[in-house]
Design a protein around this motif. Structure first.
Motif, PDB file in Angstrom:
ATOM      1  N   ARG A  71      -0.065  -3.847   4.020  1.00 52.16           N
ATOM      2  CA  ARG A  71      -1.038  -2.780   4.140  1.00 52.16           C
ATOM      3  C   ARG A  71      -0.804  -2.010   5.444  1.00 52.16           C
ATOM      4  O   ARG A  71      -0.228  -2.543   6.389  1.00 52.16           O
ATOM      5  N   PRO A  75       3.662 -11.791  -0.911  1.00 56.75           N
ATOM      6  CA  PRO A  75       3.396 -10.989   0.293  1.00 56.75           C
ATOM      7  C   PRO A  75       2.775  -9.647  -0.045  1.00 56.75           C
ATOM      8  O   PRO A  75       3.123  -9.003  -1.042  1.00 56.75           O
ATOM      9  N   ILE A  76       1.835  -9.224   0.802  1.00 54.68           N
ATOM     10  CA  ILE A  76       1.181  -7.943   0.614  1.00 54.68           C
ATOM     11  C   ILE A  76       1.242  -7.177   1.936  1.00 54.68           C
ATOM     12  O   ILE A  76       1.048  -7.744   3.011  1.00 54.68           O
ATOM     13  N   SER A 114       8.682  -5.276   8.570  1.00 57.55           N
ATOM     14  CA  SER A 114       8.311  -6.513   7.887  1.00 57.55           C
ATOM     15  C   SER A 114       8.515  -6.375   6.387  1.00 57.55           C
ATOM     16  O   SER A 114       9.050  -7.276   5.723  1.00 57.55           O
ATOM     17  N   GLU A 168       0.847  -1.184   0.000  1.00 58.87           N
ATOM     18  CA  GLU A 168       0.000   0.000   0.000  1.00 58.87           C
ATOM     19  C   GLU A 168       0.891   1.245   0.000  1.00 58.87           C
ATOM     20  O   GLU A 168       1.973   1.268   0.600  1.00 58.87           O
ATOM     21  N   GLN A 188       5.091  -2.734  10.295  1.00 52.18           N
ATOM     22  CA  GLN A 188       4.843  -3.050   8.893  1.00 52.18           C
ATOM     23  C   GLN A 188       6.042  -2.646   8.033  1.00 52.18           C
ATOM     24  O   GLN A 188       6.393  -3.342   7.079  1.00 52.18           O
ATOM     25  N   GLN A 228       4.604 -14.508   7.509  1.00 51.48           N
ATOM     26  CA  GLN A 228       3.360 -15.168   7.913  1.00 51.48           C
ATOM     27  C   GLN A 228       2.126 -14.314   7.637  1.00 51.48           C
ATOM     28  O   GLN A 228       1.021 -14.683   8.013  1.00 51.48           O
ATOM     29  N   GLY A 229       2.316 -13.166   6.992  1.00 49.85           N
ATOM     30  CA  GLY A 229       1.212 -12.241   6.787  1.00 49.85           C
ATOM     31  C   GLY A 229       0.374 -12.556   5.567  1.00 49.85           C
ATOM     32  O   GLY A 229       0.440 -13.647   4.978  1.00 49.85           O
ATOM     33  N   GLU A 230      -0.384 -11.559   5.167  1.00 45.24           N
ATOM     34  CA  GLU A 230      -1.312 -11.688   4.041  1.00 45.24           C
ATOM     35  C   GLU A 230      -0.555 -11.863   2.727  1.00 45.24           C
ATOM     36  O   GLU A 230       0.506 -11.275   2.515  1.00 45.24           O
ATOM     37  N   ARG A 231      -1.108 -12.669   1.847  1.00 45.75           N
ATOM     38  CA  ARG A 231      -0.550 -12.850   0.505  1.00 45.75           C
ATOM     39  C   ARG A 231      -1.649 -12.633  -0.536  1.00 45.75           C
ATOM     40  O   ARG A 231      -2.830 -12.869  -0.263  1.00 45.75           O
ATOM     41  N   HIS A 232      -1.214 -12.233  -1.705  1.00 52.84           N
ATOM     42  CA  HIS A 232      -2.114 -12.086  -2.846  1.00 52.84           C
ATOM     43  C   HIS A 232      -1.425 -12.688  -4.057  1.00 52.84           C
ATOM     44  O   HIS A 232      -0.288 -12.355  -4.356  1.00 52.84           O
TER      45      HIS A 232
END
Length: 245
Positions: free
Chosen positions: A243, A240-241, A201, A182, A198, A232-236
């Motif tokens: 925000r 890794p993504i 990371s 983002e 963030q 270990q966070g969000e993926r798209h």
């Protein structure tokens, strides 16, 4: 030539000699041959200690004539020691020989002193990597898109090793990006907000892949000494993504 120097790496060369990789203020990374003193007084030059070094030679391999410590060595152990060894490996693998980079010398001294002080490891290493990339002319640009467009805080972007940031509108990219980020997180990274979880990371994932590209996939052995915490966070699309939280 006389130079302020830190010994970065040593290895055996001949029966009474060793090879030194030395980071100097005046001439950047210097590789030299050091003749060990007599056996009864034989001491191999150690790390984390600033020396005054005299050396001669016109080739890439110098002859080190003398090494004189100018202050007491800093003592590192445990994770700070492993972080310093990681920094040493990056310097040896990324720096060209005999290229004056005084700001890299200053950056390294800053890192060692802060590791000795007990400061948190992750922000120190990420700041060191950013400084090193900048001095080598391989900085990561998170201040604008690859086309020079301003970053919008609420816009999602895809980041590619060759093309930098590109706006992402939900389509399937022709080339899989390194990550999605983002705009606000990208701007926080550019601003060096290392207390932001963030940003840290993002920097860890981003720098790891950036280094792999700079080294053409050659392994960084000292990574194994540092904590291994896969993302270990969000993926798209499996990527890794990052925000804003």
């Amino acid at each position: 030539m006389r130079a302020a120097a830190y010994v970065i790496h040593t290895r055996p060369f001949q029966d009474s000699k060793i090879l030194l990789d030395v980071l100097t203020y005046e001439q950047g990374l210097v590789r030299g041959v050091w003749r060990l003193p007599k056996k009864e007084a034989r001491v191999i030059p150690g790390p984390f200690l600033c020396y005054e070094m005299d050396y001669v030679g016109r080739s890439d391999l110098k002859t080190v004539k003398s090494l004189e410590a100018v202050k007491s060595a800093l003592s590192l152990e445990g994770l700070p020691l492993y972080a310093a060894l990681y920094a040493h490996e990056l310097l040896v693998k990324l720096l060209p020989l005999n290229l004056p980079l005084p700001d890299v010398f200053t950056l390294y001294r800053w890192l060692i002193e802060n590791l000795h002080s007990g400061a948190p490891i992750a922000p120190l290493l990420r700041r060191f990597e950013v400084g090193l990339f900048s001095e080598l002319g391989t900085a990561i640009d998170m201040s604008s898109t690859g086309r020079g467009e301003a970053i919008e805080a609420g816009q999602m972007y895809q980041f590619h090793y060759k093309f930098g940031l590109r706006p992402y509108y939900g389509d399937i990219p022709k080339q899989t990006p390194m990550l999605f980020v983002e705009g606000q997180v990208a701007l926080n990274y550019h601003a060096g907000q290392w207390t932001d979880k963030q940003v840290l990371s993002l920097a860890k994932e981003l720098h790891r892949n950036w280094l792999d590209g700079l080294l053409n996939g050659k392994p960084i052995a000292s990574r194994r000494l540092l904590p291994q915490q896969p993302f270990q966070g969000e993926r798209h699309l499996g990527v890794p993504i990052f925000r804003s939280l």
